[in-house]
Design a protein around this motif. Structure first.
Motif, mmCIF file in Angstrom:
data_model
loop_
_atom_site.group_PDB
_atom_site.id
_atom_site.type_symbol
_atom_site.label_atom_id
_atom_site.label_comp_id
_atom_site.label_asym_id
_atom_site.label_seq_id
_atom_site.Cartn_x
_atom_site.Cartn_y
_atom_site.Cartn_z
ATOM 1 N N VAL A 231 0.850 -1.191 0.000
ATOM 2 C CA VAL A 231 0.000 0.000 0.000
ATOM 3 C C VAL A 231 0.886 1.241 0.000
ATOM 4 C CG1 VAL A 231 -1.816 1.237 1.233
ATOM 5 C CG2 VAL A 231 -1.760 -1.261 1.268
ATOM 6 N N TRP A 232 0.463 2.270 -0.726
ATOM 7 C CA TRP A 232 1.320 3.453 -0.838
ATOM 8 C C TRP A 232 0.497 4.732 -0.826
ATOM 9 C CZ3 TRP A 232 6.046 3.650 0.361
ATOM 10 C CH2 TRP A 232 6.842 4.733 -0.008
ATOM 11 N N VAL A 233 1.003 5.736 -0.125
ATOM 12 C CA VAL A 233 0.441 7.083 -0.143
ATOM 13 C C VAL A 233 1.527 7.999 -0.701
ATOM 14 C CG1 VAL A 233 -0.508 8.972 1.206
ATOM 15 C CG2 VAL A 233 -1.026 6.613 1.834
ATOM 16 N N SER A 234 1.221 8.750 -1.751
ATOM 17 C CA SER A 234 2.242 9.577 -2.386
ATOM 18 C C SER A 234 1.700 10.973 -2.660
ATOM 19 C CB SER A 234 2.713 8.930 -3.693
ATOM 20 O OG SER A 234 1.627 8.787 -4.593
ATOM 21 N N ARG A 235 2.612 11.858 -3.072
ATOM 22 C CA ARG A 235 2.228 13.232 -3.379
ATOM 23 C C ARG A 235 2.983 13.711 -4.604
ATOM 24 N NH1 ARG A 235 2.784 18.643 0.474
ATOM 25 N NH2 ARG A 235 1.791 20.089 -0.983
ATOM 26 N N VAL A 236 2.245 14.320 -5.541
ATOM 27 C CA VAL A 236 2.833 14.974 -6.710
ATOM 28 C C VAL A 236 2.223 16.368 -6.793
ATOM 29 C CG1 VAL A 236 3.150 14.931 -9.196
ATOM 30 C CG2 VAL A 236 3.139 12.772 -7.922
ATOM 31 N N PHE A 245 -0.401 -1.995 -4.909
ATOM 32 C CA PHE A 245 -0.010 -2.839 -6.028
ATOM 33 C C PHE A 245 0.385 -4.218 -5.505
ATOM 34 C CE2 PHE A 245 3.742 -0.513 -4.661
ATOM 35 C CZ PHE A 245 4.721 -1.482 -4.598
ATOM 36 N N ILE A 246 0.457 -5.162 -6.429
ATOM 37 C CA ILE A 246 0.704 -6.555 -6.086
ATOM 38 C C ILE A 246 2.126 -6.942 -6.485
ATOM 39 C CG2 ILE A 246 -0.083 -8.936 -6.401
ATOM 40 C CD1 ILE A 246 -2.090 -7.120 -5.048
#
Length: 817
Positions: A231-236, A245-246
């Motif tokens: 699981v990912w939390v990102s910022r752009v 993603f798997i």
């Protein structure tokens, strides 16, 4: 404009002939003027997802209704992941999906009325509708660009590759909205989406549950079905996004928001023919939003979990709290007076309160000063995050602290709560008297010990007749590649060693282990050295000393510590090494792990493996170290690992596979089962120790200690339990802030588990380990349950010294039951 385009589409449908129905053969593309109706479907290229109409008999509608949706093709129990017309069902079987002349897709009923449409303007010719293998329905132009996608209009499900976005500047957010009922896809009361780097569940417009990024990042699932989910939390720019993603083998995985308000991560388990939930929130007592009221904290570590008031706070309504009604929260015992003398109460491992304000500050001190300068500021946190380029951010809070939770089993943040200085005075009064007494006592004891040692040393010391040299004459240049024998290692004058170390001053002491202490020395020319002074009281000191000099003098490798000289004077036994400015690996991994990125950890693991491979296979002697551990791995100025402490090492003949000893020496936690119980040691004993070190470097945790697994004895059992449950990535140290490749991490964890297997024959050789670590793709066997991981089936009698540090050696004696 949108209304006008909608009206034009209706006119077009009324004037043109009915669209051509899609051919019977399954396809993934819907072209202009084509349609699907009845039981016709679109099927993604790989056969994973289906787009078509399905029926619902919801009581809320009171009749049979039809919806256009997407579901899994190969799962027998229909699982719908997206619905187009969820709030506008059709009731006749003649409804169809078509691509209109203006290249939109639309659901049309038998009266030629639009029920649902993508409703875009200016779509180029050559655009088609396509169902992708990811479950995403897109409008794709001839140049391959997608102008519309169903992933931007989710219903109740999040699929891999789908992103939920939140724009900090505009405040616009994408939300997943739960079904109203199990058989009613219309919009329910609950929704979920990101707000900054948090995931929030709402019940209508009220916050229902809130979770920080640190509680979901790296979450793993299902080794049973061979799935690893990250699981990912990102910022752009101004946009935050949540996605997952798997990794590895694929089995259907989805996040779904249930009608009850529960957010579940579920994996399809073929053997059970059902969706299995591996993560559910809210599901615990402390999960309810603001359960403990303003400035109250939910303590997950209490038995049972309950609400508490932190130091400096008291219940606002004591009577209600006694009946476990906590909604009134807590209030300050002494109100803040906007003083710059206020202090901060550190609260460790806290889920940070809601309603924070982000401040652009570069250091934690700047963050603290900003809070203390504002009268309204009641708390601050300088927190690590994946959504900022510098890896950290400053958060401050005004007023009451809302939705505060403490859980020592979760890697959360440290919160600093502002209190008046007087709240700390009562804890500091005893220290005002205790500290001077302790200081004076320590000074007297230290002075007495110093003069006693000086007097005894002056009486006992005699000049040795052996030929010696001063340290300044020792060649400190790199000697790698030389054939260096024992006689070539220079014997150094004791006075020269004394001078370099300030007469073994405590100020120069680097560490202390079971066989002696290590001091930092500095020569007149500026060169730094490390001096290991073996303990006079150690019964094994002479043997370890001679063994270490003989071995290290003949071993030359970039990942082995280099011996510069040695010294004996009466009962003094001293070894002189190259100085390692970054000290031992345990100092870094267990105390300053935030300084270790994944790239550095991987480099350290591979360096240790190279050094061990040299000892086992490529040196002139086959050497078994027998005491490999993180405190015996030293780090040079470039963080390159070097294996040290060969006092317990043994030399094997070329055709020898194992040895036996009556006295078991080493460090418990790193010893293999066959060595600890039966005294049998071999290359596989070192492999076991290497596997323990790998898991420690990855996790940042010691091999012994408490771990949140009921049957687990140590880190080995904890790692094995996570692997079995498909949550192996949870082992990764949460102090790692920068990006990493999940497959690299998983490969290293698997290598570590293979190395600690109970049966020595099942463990790999170091040759195999190095080839795996340096190979981009190589099949690995599945690990088995490790030794010494579950249950206490070994009676241990350990005469341990304090945990050894740089160059130190600790010793334990074990007896089989």
């Amino acid at each position: 404009m949108c209304g006008l385009s909608f009206f034009i589409l209706i006119l077009l449908l009324c004037t043109i002939s009915p669209p051509k129905l899609l051919a019977t053969g399954a396809r993934d593309v819907l072209a202009p003027a084509q349609a699907i109706t009845g039981n016709q479907t679109l099927v993604s290229a790989g056969g994973t997802f289906v787009l078509g109409f399905f029926d619902s008999r919801s009581e809320s509608f009171g009749r049979k209704n039809r919806f256009l949706g997407i579901w899994y093709k190969k799962i027998p129990k229909r699982t719908v992941v997206w619905v187009a017309n969820r709030d506008h069902p059709v009731t006749d079987s003649a409804a169809f999906l078509t691509m209109t002349e203006d290249k939109n897709i639309a659901v049309v009923d038998s009266n030629r009325s639009f029920v649902w449409s993508s409703d875009l303007a200016g779509i180029a010719n050559g655009t088609v509708a396509m169902l992708l293998e990811s479950g995403n329905l897109v409008l794709r132009q001839g140049n391959g660009q997608d102008v519309w996608q169903s992933f931007d209009h989710p219903t109740d499900t999040i699929l891999p590759e789908m992103k939920l976005r939140y724009n900090e500047k505009t405040g616009l957010a994408q939300r997943v909205i739960a079904w109203r009922e199990v058989d009613d896809p219309s919009s329910g009361d609950f929704s979920v989406g990101p707000i900054y780097d948090q995931i929030v569940i709402w019940r209508r417009s009220e916050t229902y549950f809130r979770i920080s990024q640190k509680s979901v990042l790296g979450l793993q699932v299902s080794s049973t079905s061979g799935v690893q989910c990250v699981v990912w939390v990102s910022r752009v720019g101004d946009e935050f996004s949540f996605s997952f993603f798997i990794v590895g083998r694929t089995a259907p995985v989805r996040w779904a928001l249930e009608a009850s308000g529960e957010l579940k991560m579920m994996v399809w388990v073929e053997a059970w023919s059902e969706w299995h939930p591996f993560w559910i929130r809210p599901s615990r007592f402390c999960d309810a939003y603001n359960l403990c009221g303003p400035s109250g904290a939910c303590d997950c570590n209490a038995k049972p979990p309950t609400c508490i008031c932190l130091h400096g706070f008291v219940p606002k309504n004591q009577t209600e709290w006694e009946t476990r009604t906590f909604s009134s929260g807590c209030v300050r015992r002494v109100q803040l007076q906007c003083s710059k003398n206020d202090k901060f109460l550190p609260v460790k491992r806290a889920k940070l309160p809601d309603r924070s304000r982000m401040i652009d500050k570069k250091t934690e001190l700047d963050c603290r000063d900003d809070c203390i300068s504002k009268c309204q500021c009641t708390a601050y946190a300088y927190t690590s995050t994946s959504v900022h380029s510098d890896g950290s951010m400053c958060l401050i809070w005004y007023g009451d602290l809302i939705d505060l939770e403490i859980d020592h089993n979760i890697y959360w943040e440290n919160l600093n709560i502002r209190l008046v200085a007087s709240e700390f005075d009562e804890n500091q009064k005893p220290m005002k008297f205790l500290l001077p007494v302790v200081a004076i006592g320590a000074l007297l004891v230290g002075a007495g010990s110093y003069f006693l040692v000086k007097r005894l040393r002056s009486r006992a010391r005699k000049r040795t007749p052996m030929k010696t040299m001063i340290l300044e004459d020792v060649d400190l240049s790199d000697t790698f590649g030389r054939d260096k024998g024992f006689s070539e290692v220079p014997l150094v004058e004791f006075n020269s060693v004394q001078c370099a170390t300030g007469d073994f001053s405590d100020a120069n002491k680097l560490g202390e282990g079971g066989f002696g202490s290590v001091y930092k020395g500095k020569l007149g020319n500026g060169h730094e050295i490390a001096v290991k002074r073996l303990s006079r009281g150690s019964k094994q000191g002479h043997h370890e000393f001679a063994n270490e000099v003989r071995l290290i003098a003949r071993l030359q490798h970039k990942n082995l510590v280099r011996l510069l000289g040695w010294c004996t004077d009466q009962d003094e036994k001293i070894l002189i090494y190259e100085y390692m400015p970054n000290k031992s690996l345990d100092k870094l991994v267990f105390a300053r792990s935030v300084e270790l990125s994944w790239e550095k950890r991987l480099t350290i693991i591979m360096g240790i493996a190279d050094g061990l491979l040299y000892l086992h296979h490529h040196s002139r002697m086959r050497v078994i170290h027998r005491d490999l551990k993180t405190s015996n791995i030293l780090l040079d100025n470039e963080m390159n690992p070097k294996i040290s402490d060969f006092g317990l090492a043994r030399i094997f003949e070329i055709n020898q596979t194992e040895g036996n000893t009556r006295k078991i020496v080493g460090t418990f936690g790193y010893m293999s089962p066959e060595y600890a119980i039966d005294g049998v040691f071999s290359e596989k004993s070192d492999v076991f120790s290497f596997g323990v070190i790998v898991l420690e470097v990855i996790s940042g945790k010691r091999c012994t200690g408490y771990y949140p697994c009921r049957e687990s004895l140590n880190l080995l059992g904890y790692a094995w339990q996570l692997w079995k449950e498909g949550r192996a990535m949870e082992l990764l140290d949460r102090a790692i802030k920068r990006s990493f490749q999940a497959d690299e991490v998983l490969k290293c964890i698997q290598v570590g588990l293979l190395c600690i297997e109970e049966n020595p024959a099942d463990r790999p050789t170091m040759n195999f380990v190095v080839s795996i670590l340096t190979s981009e793709s190589c099949a690995l066997p599945l690990p088995k349950q490790p030794g010494f991981s579950f249950g206490r089936n070994l009676r241990v009698r350990a005469d341990r010294s304090p945990r050894s540090s740089i160059y130190g050696l600790s010793e334990s004696t074990l007896e089989g039951r």
